[in-house]
Write an enzyme that holds these catalytic residues in place. Sequence first.
Site, PDB file in Angstrom:
ATOM      1  N   TYR A  57       0.834  -1.210   0.000  1.00  0.00           N
ATOM      2  CA  TYR A  57       0.000   0.000   0.000  1.00  0.00           C
ATOM      3  C   TYR A  57       0.871   1.264   0.000  1.00  0.00           C
ATOM      4  O   TYR A  57       1.555   1.551   0.982  1.00  0.00           O
ATOM      5  CB  TYR A  57      -0.909   0.039   1.234  1.00  0.00           C
ATOM      6  CG  TYR A  57      -1.954  -1.050   1.319  1.00  0.00           C
ATOM      7  CD1 TYR A  57      -2.372  -1.775   0.201  1.00  0.00           C
ATOM      8  CD2 TYR A  57      -2.551  -1.328   2.545  1.00  0.00           C
ATOM      9  CE1 TYR A  57      -3.341  -2.757   0.314  1.00  0.00           C
ATOM     10  CE2 TYR A  57      -3.525  -2.313   2.659  1.00  0.00           C
ATOM     11  CZ  TYR A  57      -3.914  -3.023   1.544  1.00  0.00           C
ATOM     12  OH  TYR A  57      -4.879  -3.988   1.667  1.00  0.00           O
ATOM     13  N   GLY A 211     -17.057   2.560  -1.123  1.00  0.00           N
ATOM     14  CA  GLY A 211     -17.791   3.826  -1.004  1.00  0.00           C
ATOM     15  C   GLY A 211     -19.181   3.765  -1.617  1.00  0.00           C
ATOM     16  O   GLY A 211     -20.070   4.525  -1.249  1.00  0.00           O
TER      17      GLY A 211
HETATM   18  P1  ATR Z   1     -11.806  -0.347   1.490  1.00  0.00           P
HETATM   19  O1  ATR Z   1     -11.976  -1.479   2.461  1.00  0.00           O
HETATM   20  O2  ATR Z   1     -11.262  -0.805   0.192  1.00  0.00           O
HETATM   21  O3  ATR Z   1     -11.112   0.844   2.074  1.00  0.00           O
HETATM   22  P2  ATR Z   1     -14.579   0.483   1.875  1.00  0.00           P
HETATM   23  O4  ATR Z   1     -14.310   0.474   3.327  1.00  0.00           O
HETATM   24  O5  ATR Z   1     -15.659  -0.384   1.348  1.00  0.00           O
HETATM   25  O6  ATR Z   1     -13.267   0.122   1.073  1.00  0.00           O
HETATM   26  O7  ATR Z   1     -14.879   1.947   1.357  1.00  0.00           O
HETATM   27  C1  ATR Z   1     -13.981   2.993   1.516  1.00  0.00           C
HETATM   28  C2  ATR Z   1     -14.621   4.221   0.918  1.00  0.00           C
HETATM   29  O8  ATR Z   1     -15.813   4.500   1.641  1.00  0.00           O
HETATM   30  C3  ATR Z   1     -13.763   5.456   0.997  1.00  0.00           C
HETATM   31  O9  ATR Z   1     -13.833   6.095  -0.250  1.00  0.00           O
HETATM   32  C4  ATR Z   1     -14.414   6.293   2.086  1.00  0.00           C
HETATM   33  O10 ATR Z   1     -14.343   7.667   1.757  1.00  0.00           O
HETATM   34  P3  ATR Z   1     -13.955   8.796   2.873  1.00  0.00           P
HETATM   35  O11 ATR Z   1     -12.484   8.758   2.953  1.00  0.00           O
HETATM   36  O12 ATR Z   1     -14.501  10.038   2.251  1.00  0.00           O
HETATM   37  O13 ATR Z   1     -14.650   8.413   4.128  1.00  0.00           O
HETATM   38  C5  ATR Z   1     -15.848   5.848   2.057  1.00  0.00           C
HETATM   39  N1  ATR Z   1     -16.462   5.869   3.399  1.00  0.00           N
HETATM   40  C6  ATR Z   1     -16.012   5.288   4.519  1.00  0.00           C
HETATM   41  N2  ATR Z   1     -16.853   5.493   5.547  1.00  0.00           N
HETATM   42  C7  ATR Z   1     -17.869   6.243   5.057  1.00  0.00           C
HETATM   43  C8  ATR Z   1     -19.045   6.797   5.622  1.00  0.00           C
HETATM   44  N3  ATR Z   1     -19.361   6.594   6.897  1.00  0.00           N
HETATM   45  N4  ATR Z   1     -19.853   7.525   4.826  1.00  0.00           N
HETATM   46  C9  ATR Z   1     -19.552   7.738   3.524  1.00  0.00           C
HETATM   47  N5  ATR Z   1     -18.447   7.247   2.927  1.00  0.00           N
HETATM   48  C10 ATR Z   1     -17.614   6.496   3.683  1.00  0.00           C
END
Ligand code: ATR
Length: 328
Positions: A57, A211
């Site tokens: 990462y 997201g």
């Molecule tokens: P990963 O496990 O790959 O990180 P995920 O958890 O399914 O994926 O989703 C991450 C995405 O959800 C991110 O783009 C995050 O955006 P922010 O950095 O703007 O938060 C978004 N995300 C996480 N929590 C959120 C919430 N409570 N409301 C809206 N978007 C959220």
Amino acid sequence: MQERELGNTGITLPSLGFGCMGLSEFYGPPTEAKAAVRLLHEAIEHGVVHFDTAEMYGMGSTNEQLLGTALHDRREQVFIATKVGPLRDSTTGAFIGVDGSRENCRRAIEGSLRRLRTDYVDLYYLHRVDTETPIETTVEAMAELVEAGMVRAIGLSEASAETLKRASSVHPIAALQSEYSIFSRDIESEMIPACLETGTSLVAYSPLGRGLLSGRFSESSSAPEDYRASTPRFQGEALAANAALVAEIDSIASELGVATAQIALAWVLSRGEHIVTIPGTTKLEHLKSNVAAMALALAPAQVDRLNRLADRVIGERYDARGMASVNR
Ligand code: ATR
């Protein structure tokens, strides 16, 4: 706070942790270093214990470096998971293969410990299965790291049920990390039963569908200008159709007076006592809301409505290259 045991390790963790990848790469530009460190500290203050990273990462493993900066002086309060396997070209960042050899495990753990500024990681995963190296060989190498005190528990990521069973015959596998969400349920037929059989926790990543399941995309949205634009679910008509499906999640969120993302997280956590999840975020408000989802219980009828959505999702979760790296 809802706590669950990790595999049969005796280690209990809050059921919701923090997937840290998006702070460094893939979901837009990296978060500025000071803000990222602040968010990680705030996460601890809000009860987050489990922080998930990986060697791959951020170019140059910047995500591990970030965690080292933020967590080294509060090591006893946190549970750190990192991963080995995928290799990247050091100039272009392109993915150039997966190496699950003993040599690579030893090389990688030393770098991870140095960047994380710690002398042990709590959970060490094989990030993707190396089709050239028998899984038994990789797990033996990882078990040597446990013996050496560098690693407390072993995990696999995106491994098949058969691979998990073979690995478990060499050493207990505390965790299988796979994508799992209202929209991605393909692991239910074989992998979840295999986890139950081998005493392995499921660590559900992308529980918010990167997201999509937060309700932030509408039918007229275009894909975010980042890695997600390369994935089929975020493209053109698929994105519009998938965003429309989220209306059902929105409607349950409205009934309960909570956020759409909280319903998505509560659904994942409702699927079994052996499941924990690691949503990613760059924002404190989202982090607080996600942590609060641990307290949310869905009614069986609501779960049923959510269960109907996955079959209607358009597009794979990864592009062809990404799907090929998944061990099935
Ligand atoms: P990963 O496990 O790959 O990180 P995920 O958890 O399914 O994926 O989703 C991450 C995405 O959800 C991110 O783009 C995050 O955006 P922010 O950095 O703007 O938060 C978004 N995300 C996480 N929590 C959120 C919430 N409570 N409301 C809206 N978007 C959220």
